[in-house]
Design a protein around this motif. Structure first.
Motif, PDB file in Angstrom:
ATOM      1  N   ASP A   1     -34.648  26.250  64.036  1.00  0.00           N
ATOM      2  CA  ASP A   1     -33.814  27.706  64.649  1.00  0.00           C
ATOM      3  C   ASP A   1     -33.067  27.892  63.203  1.00  0.00           C
ATOM      4  N   CYS A   2     -33.150  28.878  62.379  1.00  0.00           N
ATOM      5  CA  CYS A   2     -31.541  29.124  61.420  1.00  0.00           C
ATOM      6  C   CYS A   2     -30.572  28.371  61.678  1.00  0.00           C
ATOM      7  N   ARG A   3     -30.177  29.839  62.796  1.00  0.00           N
ATOM      8  CA  ARG A   3     -28.810  29.395  63.501  1.00  0.00           C
ATOM      9  C   ARG A   3     -28.481  28.159  63.577  1.00  0.00           C
ATOM     10  N   VAL A   4     -29.441  27.117  64.445  1.00  0.00           N
ATOM     11  CA  VAL A   4     -28.679  25.641  64.286  1.00  0.00           C
ATOM     12  C   VAL A   4     -28.676  25.322  62.961  1.00  0.00           C
ATOM     13  N   TRP A   5     -29.977  25.778  62.708  1.00  0.00           N
ATOM     14  CA  TRP A   5     -29.998  24.406  61.003  1.00  0.00           C
ATOM     15  C   TRP A   5     -28.347  25.054  60.752  1.00  0.00           C
ATOM     16  N   ILE A   6     -27.787  26.595  60.911  1.00  0.00           N
ATOM     17  CA  ILE A   6     -26.564  27.071  59.960  1.00  0.00           C
ATOM     18  C   ILE A   6     -25.519  26.111  60.289  1.00  0.00           C
ATOM     19  N   SER A   7     -26.386  26.023  61.750  1.00  0.00           N
ATOM     20  CA  SER A   7     -24.616  25.117  62.955  1.00  0.00           C
ATOM     21  C   SER A   7     -24.911  23.467  62.389  1.00  0.00           C
TER      22      SER A   7
ATOM     23  N   LYS B   1     -17.271   8.766  49.959  1.00  0.00           N
ATOM     24  CA  LYS B   1     -18.498   9.851  49.359  1.00  0.00           C
ATOM     25  C   LYS B   1     -19.311  10.230  50.859  1.00  0.00           C
ATOM     26  N   MET B   2     -19.691  11.355  50.521  1.00  0.00           N
ATOM     27  CA  MET B   2     -21.683  11.399  52.038  1.00  0.00           C
ATOM     28  C   MET B   2     -22.256  10.427  51.865  1.00  0.00           C
ATOM     29  N   THR B   3     -22.239  10.092  53.180  1.00  0.00           N
ATOM     30  CA  THR B   3     -23.426   8.942  53.801  1.00  0.00           C
ATOM     31  C   THR B   3     -24.718   9.548  52.991  1.00  0.00           C
ATOM     32  N   ASP B   4     -25.801   9.143  52.878  1.00  0.00           N
ATOM     33  CA  ASP B   4     -27.137   8.552  52.438  1.00  0.00           C
ATOM     34  C   ASP B   4     -27.759   9.102  53.539  1.00  0.00           C
ATOM     35  N   LEU B   5     -27.437   9.479  54.584  1.00  0.00           N
ATOM     36  CA  LEU B   5     -27.903  10.023  55.833  1.00  0.00           C
ATOM     37  C   LEU B   5     -27.325  11.402  56.234  1.00  0.00           C
ATOM     38  N   ASP B   6     -26.101  11.724  56.276  1.00  0.00           N
ATOM     39  CA  ASP B   6     -25.391  12.647  55.644  1.00  0.00           C
ATOM     40  C   ASP B   6     -25.934  14.398  54.429  1.00  0.00           C
TER      41      ASP B   6
ATOM     42  N   GLU C   1     -24.260  36.673  60.259  1.00  0.00           N
ATOM     43  CA  GLU C   1     -23.588  35.692  61.284  1.00  0.00           C
ATOM     44  C   GLU C   1     -22.987  34.872  60.652  1.00  0.00           C
ATOM     45  N   ILE C   2     -23.447  33.893  59.770  1.00  0.00           N
ATOM     46  CA  ILE C   2     -22.703  32.998  59.407  1.00  0.00           C
ATOM     47  C   ILE C   2     -21.581  32.214  59.405  1.00  0.00           C
ATOM     48  N   PRO C   3     -20.597  33.515  59.147  1.00  0.00           N
ATOM     49  CA  PRO C   3     -19.082  32.769  59.869  1.00  0.00           C
ATOM     50  C   PRO C   3     -18.969  33.130  61.283  1.00  0.00           C
ATOM     51  N   GLN C   4     -19.648  33.618  62.004  1.00  0.00           N
ATOM     52  CA  GLN C   4     -19.364  33.433  63.563  1.00  0.00           C
ATOM     53  C   GLN C   4     -20.399  32.375  64.084  1.00  0.00           C
ATOM     54  N   ILE C   5     -21.141  31.299  63.447  1.00  0.00           N
ATOM     55  CA  ILE C   5     -21.987  30.346  63.594  1.00  0.00           C
ATOM     56  C   ILE C   5     -20.804  29.210  63.886  1.00  0.00           C
ATOM     57  N   ARG C   6     -20.779  28.820  64.754  1.00  0.00           N
ATOM     58  CA  ARG C   6     -19.725  27.203  64.935  1.00  0.00           C
ATOM     59  C   ARG C   6     -20.618  26.201  64.725  1.00  0.00           C
ATOM     60  N   GLU C   7     -19.897  25.565  63.935  1.00  0.00           N
ATOM     61  CA  GLU C   7     -20.838  23.975  62.913  1.00  0.00           C
ATOM     62  C   GLU C   7     -20.729  22.946  64.542  1.00  0.00           C
ATOM     63  N   MET C   8     -22.040  22.290  64.649  1.00  0.00           N
ATOM     64  CA  MET C   8     -22.602  21.092  65.195  1.00  0.00           C
ATOM     65  C   MET C   8     -21.535  20.793  65.482  1.00  0.00           C
ATOM     66  N   ASN C   9     -21.246  19.861  67.128  1.00  0.00           N
ATOM     67  CA  ASN C   9     -20.376  19.203  67.555  1.00  0.00           C
ATOM     68  C   ASN C   9     -21.252  17.670  67.565  1.00  0.00           C
ATOM     69  N   VAL C  10     -20.905  16.634  66.458  1.00  0.00           N
ATOM     70  CA  VAL C  10     -21.377  15.486  66.808  1.00  0.00           C
ATOM     71  C   VAL C  10     -19.975  14.938  66.799  1.00  0.00           C
ATOM     72  N   GLU C  11     -20.077  14.491  68.535  1.00  0.00           N
ATOM     73  CA  GLU C  11     -19.603  13.026  69.440  1.00  0.00           C
ATOM     74  C   GLU C  11     -19.291  11.723  68.185  1.00  0.00           C
ATOM     75  N   THR C  12     -20.427  11.414  68.556  1.00  0.00           N
ATOM     76  CA  THR C  12     -20.279  10.365  67.400  1.00  0.00           C
ATOM     77  C   THR C  12     -21.224   9.109  66.589  1.00  0.00           C
ATOM     78  N   ASP C  13     -21.104   8.435  65.684  1.00  0.00           N
ATOM     79  CA  ASP C  13     -21.600   8.307  64.999  1.00  0.00           C
ATOM     80  C   ASP C  13     -23.023   7.527  65.370  1.00  0.00           C
TER      81      ASP C  13
ATOM     82  N   TYR D   1     -21.090  20.124  55.987  1.00  0.00           N
ATOM     83  CA  TYR D   1     -19.743  20.669  54.808  1.00  0.00           C
ATOM     84  C   TYR D   1     -18.547  19.941  55.311  1.00  0.00           C
ATOM     85  N   VAL D   2     -18.286  19.982  56.233  1.00  0.00           N
ATOM     86  CA  VAL D   2     -16.857  19.884  56.961  1.00  0.00           C
ATOM     87  C   VAL D   2     -16.571  18.151  57.131  1.00  0.00           C
ATOM     88  N   ARG D   3     -17.597  17.719  57.120  1.00  0.00           N
ATOM     89  CA  ARG D   3     -18.134  16.047  57.519  1.00  0.00           C
ATOM     90  C   ARG D   3     -17.670  15.483  55.718  1.00  0.00           C
TER      91      ARG D   3
END
Length: 168
Positions: free
Chosen positions: A101-107, A125-130, A74-86, A113-115
């Motif tokens: 929840d594994c699905r939430v972790w995948i999201s 670079k990827m931020t330390d937090l990310d 199901e991973i390809p169908q799981i949408r990525e989490m939306n984070v509006e602001t930093d 990954y997209v970020r």
């Protein structure tokens, strides 16, 4: 109630084995309570004692082999989490991890990954937090799926990749 010898997911500590169920009298109470004695699967030598009836932390059974395979499919169908602001980024990541929840972790992993790819295209670079939350979510997901599927945690990322690509 879970059984001695059973594997569970205990909050952000991840996969744990219930090594014993004991009765104790907490220092602040006169009433004896049942406790799980947990040993984190990937942290040898660690021990956690938690009340059986504690509602503070998510305790759930490990996914089964069939559920793990279905989840990976199901991973390809799981949408990525939306984070509006930093500003809300860390709170969203922390809340996502705490769901267990594994699905939430995948999201969350997909969003991170997209970020990361967007930042790399911008020469950043990827931020330390990310990075920290990406690693933690990945370790939690891979740990649980690896145990359910009988493979090593180190092999799990490649198992997921090849299955999602259709190399089942």
């Amino acid at each position: 109630m879970y059984q001695k010898g059973q594997y569970i997911v205990y909050g952000i500590r991840g996969v744990c084995e219930i090594s014993d169920i004991i009765t104790m009298e907490p220092p602040d109470s006169r009433q004896r309570r049942l406790y799980y004695e947990l040993h984190p699967y990937y942290q040898k030598g660690s021990r956690i004692v938690v009340p059986v009836d504690s509602g503070k932390t998510v305790i759930r059974p490990l996914v089964t082999r069939e559920e793990a395979v279905r989840l990976i499919d199901e991973i390809p169908q799981i949408r990525e989490m939306n984070v509006e602001t930093d500003k809300q980024r860390e709170a969203r990541y922390k809340a996502a991890l705490n769901t267990c929840d594994c699905r939430v972790w995948i999201s969350m992993i997909k969003a991170l990954y997209v970020r990361k790819q967007d930042r790399l295209r911008q020469g950043k670079k990827m931020t330390d937090l990310d990075q920290r939350y990406f690693r933690t979510a990945g370790e939690n997901l891979h740990s649980e799926l690896a145990l359910a599927l009988g493979v090593s945690r180190e092999e799990m990322a490649e198992c997921i990749r090849s299955r999602v690509k259709g190399e089942k």
